[in-house]
Design a protein around this motif. Structure first.
Motif, PDB file in Angstrom:
ATOM      1  N   GLY A 162      10.230   5.369  -1.668  1.00 37.51           N
ATOM      2  CA  GLY A 162      10.078   5.027  -3.087  1.00 37.51           C
ATOM      3  C   GLY A 162      11.254   5.537  -3.906  1.00 37.51           C
ATOM      4  O   GLY A 162      11.335   6.725  -4.233  1.00 37.51           O
ATOM      5  N   HIS A 218      11.392   1.407  -6.930  1.00 38.38           N
ATOM      6  CA  HIS A 218       9.995   1.506  -7.346  1.00 38.38           C
ATOM      7  C   HIS A 218       9.612   0.437  -8.361  1.00 38.38           C
ATOM      8  O   HIS A 218       8.595  -0.235  -8.210  1.00 38.38           O
ATOM      9  N   THR A 237      -1.457   9.057   6.731  1.00 40.23           N
ATOM     10  CA  THR A 237      -1.112   7.748   7.310  1.00 40.23           C
ATOM     11  C   THR A 237      -1.955   7.470   8.548  1.00 40.23           C
ATOM     12  O   THR A 237      -2.372   6.326   8.782  1.00 40.23           O
ATOM     13  N   TYR A 271       6.324   5.109   0.089  1.00 38.99           N
ATOM     14  CA  TYR A 271       5.918   6.474  -0.257  1.00 38.99           C
ATOM     15  C   TYR A 271       7.041   7.429   0.105  1.00 38.99           C
ATOM     16  O   TYR A 271       8.207   7.008   0.199  1.00 38.99           O
ATOM     17  N   THR A 284       0.842  -1.192   0.000  1.00 36.51           N
ATOM     18  CA  THR A 284       0.000   0.000   0.000  1.00 36.51           C
ATOM     19  C   THR A 284       0.879   1.244   0.000  1.00 36.51           C
ATOM     20  O   THR A 284       2.115   1.163   0.117  1.00 36.51           O
ATOM     21  N   HIS A 285       0.221   2.364  -0.223  1.00 41.75           N
ATOM     22  CA  HIS A 285       0.841   3.678  -0.108  1.00 41.75           C
ATOM     23  C   HIS A 285      -0.094   4.422   0.833  1.00 41.75           C
ATOM     24  O   HIS A 285      -1.032   5.094   0.399  1.00 41.75           O
ATOM     25  N   GLU A 289       0.842  15.341  -5.644  1.00 43.06           N
ATOM     26  CA  GLU A 289       2.024  14.863  -4.916  1.00 43.06           C
ATOM     27  C   GLU A 289       3.139  15.916  -4.907  1.00 43.06           C
ATOM     28  O   GLU A 289       3.952  15.957  -3.986  1.00 43.06           O
ATOM     29  N   GLY A 317      -2.676   1.544  -2.918  1.00 38.50           N
ATOM     30  CA  GLY A 317      -3.093   2.793  -2.280  1.00 38.50           C
ATOM     31  C   GLY A 317      -4.549   3.122  -2.541  1.00 38.50           C
ATOM     32  O   GLY A 317      -5.167   2.587  -3.461  1.00 38.50           O
ATOM     33  N   ASP A 344       4.497  -0.415   3.393  1.00 37.51           N
ATOM     34  CA  ASP A 344       4.239   0.909   2.842  1.00 37.51           C
ATOM     35  C   ASP A 344       5.383   1.372   1.954  1.00 37.51           C
ATOM     36  O   ASP A 344       6.549   1.128   2.267  1.00 37.51           O
TER      37      ASP A 344
END
Lengths: 435, 435
Positions: free
Chosen positions: A147, A186, A106, A125, A66-67, A94, A303, A123
């Protein structure tokens, strides 16, 4: 009631149902399961007693891809072509993201995961120090990867190396055994072979995991073969990125040989069915090949920008139904296997224990409402959990023996919803003012 | 609080959010929406006032294909080949089914539907007088069809005709405007052309709907072409079964010409994505062709034995994601269209009104929790409703102005869960003793 939350004390779950039997679960002060059975209550002197009647106990869910902070972007852009969605919606937002945004995003993600029975997540990110702060406050487990994206540029690679090293050092400095760092190359289309090789080497040196996207789209495979003359899993392997501590997300377009390679390397393959369907990746993870190969197939939600929730109970249903549909077999990925993907396989992927309700395991435990409509009638608990219920059937959640939710109450939930909503509005306001 | 439930009184929903605006909704004593807006409260002298703050109003969901009483069979058999599942699990149980079973199974189904925001459903099963009794008690809307199956045998056909006529007469005798009868020719593979023709003629004569399964599996199409030299939709049309009051469930294997035929006849096509995925029918409804043809594409859960729940919010997500995945287009079936499938298209299919929040429409209204985690942040309400939330976000449900659930309380819920569970145990006990 507040005194029961998030404290490391001994807990007795009295008279709860596991696999059709009524038992006690005793949890010691270190957060481990000390006993399960009729006499388990003798194993401890319980500080907290939880009534397990009308409750089914299952292991806590583990969300392996997930992100989390992207929960702030829930519903901001949907139903678009991938490139339009990224360039018009996600990337502009972003670009304005701050550490505070990641913190509240979060926190919101953790609240959503706890409310739907998830105790641990993997996670990837940015501003991960703030994400770690959020998790530290909740009592959940998480593995954080920055990432890493170098786009083939040496200067950018150096910056990404520094950012990765800084996160790993920061996580170590927290000294929270529930929070781990991983290296986060990534993907093969955003990281050069040099960057991948550094990630593989650094993960080995630090004895930590690797979190990578793998073969999400056909384009990734076609481009990789055109540029490097080999398929993505082979490239990752040559760069030292396929290890027993690697979690490879998506894995939709793997061929049979790549599945065997993942099995040989002991890789965890994270299935993300809702995201794959929503973004129309046009092929479901070849679960049958991965299972045959011995790879550790686990489950993740991706995500919230591409799902749009973090409910692992719902995700189990998507997994079991997508596999049946896409591979034309109603017997593929039965309920029990889907539940294992979400629990024991996830725990193995993140190294958080066996992910089972067994003596000596960490007390990562979810209590479901046996009287919920989705559990009526109750012929097969696994079937109801996977096919009929969603996260709303989760009543109580323990992580390492700490109570994170009880009778659906999570301390601080109202503040998190309020602050996260305000943070999301502010982020979009800043983005749309400047664009 | 009990006095607000299931009574035909005037209702004001004060300060609720619709499409981002805060409005009042006024409902008169006949159960119709009398006003929406800032001054709507002047339209009535409200007996009941519901606080709409922190609530999003959407139209009530309409489940256009289910077998409600099969909720008793939830989780009894899963992950099996279709023929094994039917012959080893479903048929033996159904052979022991009584009217009481159908009554409690339907009560359980109604409870589950109300709790997830459904106000009306299209049912096909047996002992439908008992199902109608259950619905009459809940205040929901339903259309009942006796499942007409003659297997080509004249004697059986005569019995099915009598059963159909008896149900239609019984439903008329109830005099409940929320309960309708339909004719239920099961499918082209279980009903002879003579049987289908009788159903078409009888529906026309009685001015009632038709509820039929259509092109769920490839085998159905192949066998139909082999036996009759034409595809299933063409056969149904020749037998007078494709009308503007026909609901055809599944429609997975329709070709483009059949989709055009459904459009020309004004048929409602009920998409059942979760069931289709679980049973691995190997093709998703061609939504794009049906939409282009002008057919009324609506949504249904199918029975709990093949889903395994009745949550239309979850079903919308399955529909929107399956269409994208199966037809390889992330822009297909966006959130707003999925919500319309579940509401206005469903209402049109069953003739229960426009299925919209508009003055003069029946007050079939669902209030969602705007502060739920799944609605945080709240950029686009439709997106959150379809992609992020499940039925657990439904707080209050009104059907024709009557309050069926408020703040998640449904009168009698505990008794229904208890009795349905006992009924299911008894049914399985009788079945497994004699087999």
């Amino acid at each position: 009631m507040n005194e029961i939350f998030n404290a490391q004390r001994s807990v007795l779950i009295a008279g709860v149902t596991i696999d059709g039997s009524t038992v006690d679960i005793a949890i010691d002060e270190t957060g481990m399961i000390a006993g399960i059975g009729e006499d388990a209550r003798k194993a401890i002197d319980a500080d907290i007693v939880i009534d397990g009647s009308d409750r089914l106990a299952v292991p806590g869910m583990v969300n392996t891809h997930t992100h989390a902070a992207m929960t702030l972007l829930r519903g901001y852009g949907d139903d678009m072509l991938l490139q339009d969605w990224l360039s018009q919606k996600i990337w502009p937002l972003e670009a304005h993201l701050t550490g505070d945004d990641v913190y509240w995003g979060t926190k919101l993600a953790c609240l959503e995961m706890i409310r739907s029975g998830t105790v641990a997540f993997n996670d990837m990110y940015f501003f991960m120090d703030r994400a770690a702060q959020a998790v530290d406050e909740t009592g959940m487990r998480a593995t954080f990867a920055y990432g890493f994206i170098d786009l083939g540029m040496e200067e950018k690679r150096e910056a990404e190396i520094k950012a990765t090293e800084a996160l790993v050092a920061h996580v170590k400095s927290l000294g929270n055994p529930r929070i781990q760092a991983a290296v986060g190359p990534h993907s093969v289309y955003t990281v050069s072979p040099e960057g991948l090789a550094w990630c593989g080497e650094y993960a080995k040196e630090q004895e930590i995991g690797i979190h990578v996207h793998l073969s999400e789209t056909e384009k990734e495979v076609v481009d990789c073969v055109a540029q490097f003359g080999k398929r993505p899993a082979v490239l990752l392997d040559e760069c030292g990125c396929l290890t027993p501590r690697t979690v490879a997300a998506h894995c939709c377009w793997l061929d049979e040989a790549e599945c065997r390679l993942l099995g040989e390397r002991g890789v965890s393959a994270s299935h993300n069915p809702a995201s794959n369907m929503k973004l129309a990746v046009n092929r479901a993870m070849p679960y049958h090949w991965l299972k045959a190969s011995g790879a550790n197939v686990c489950l993740g939600t991706d995500g919230c920008a591409s799902n749009n929730n973090l409910d692992m109970l719902e995700e189990m249903k998507f997994a079991a139904l997508l596999q049946k549909f896409a591979w034309n077999s109603p017997t593929l990925l039965p309920a029990g296997e889907a539940l294992a993907m979400a629990t024991s396989a996830g725990a193995r992927a993140l190294g958080t224990g066996p992910g089972t309700l067994t003596v000596g395991a960490p007390a990562d435990i979810v209590l479901l409402d046996a009287r919920a409509v989705c559990n009526t009638p109750l012929f097969h608990a696994d079937s109801n959990t996977v096919y009929a219920c969603n996260g709303g059937a989760v009543m109580t959640v323990l992580c390492g023996g700490r109570v994170l939710m009880h009778e659906r109450e999570v301390p601080g939930a109202e503040e998190i919803v309020r602050e996260a909503a305000a943070t999301a509005r502010s982020l979009v306001g800043r983005t749309e003012t400047t664009s």
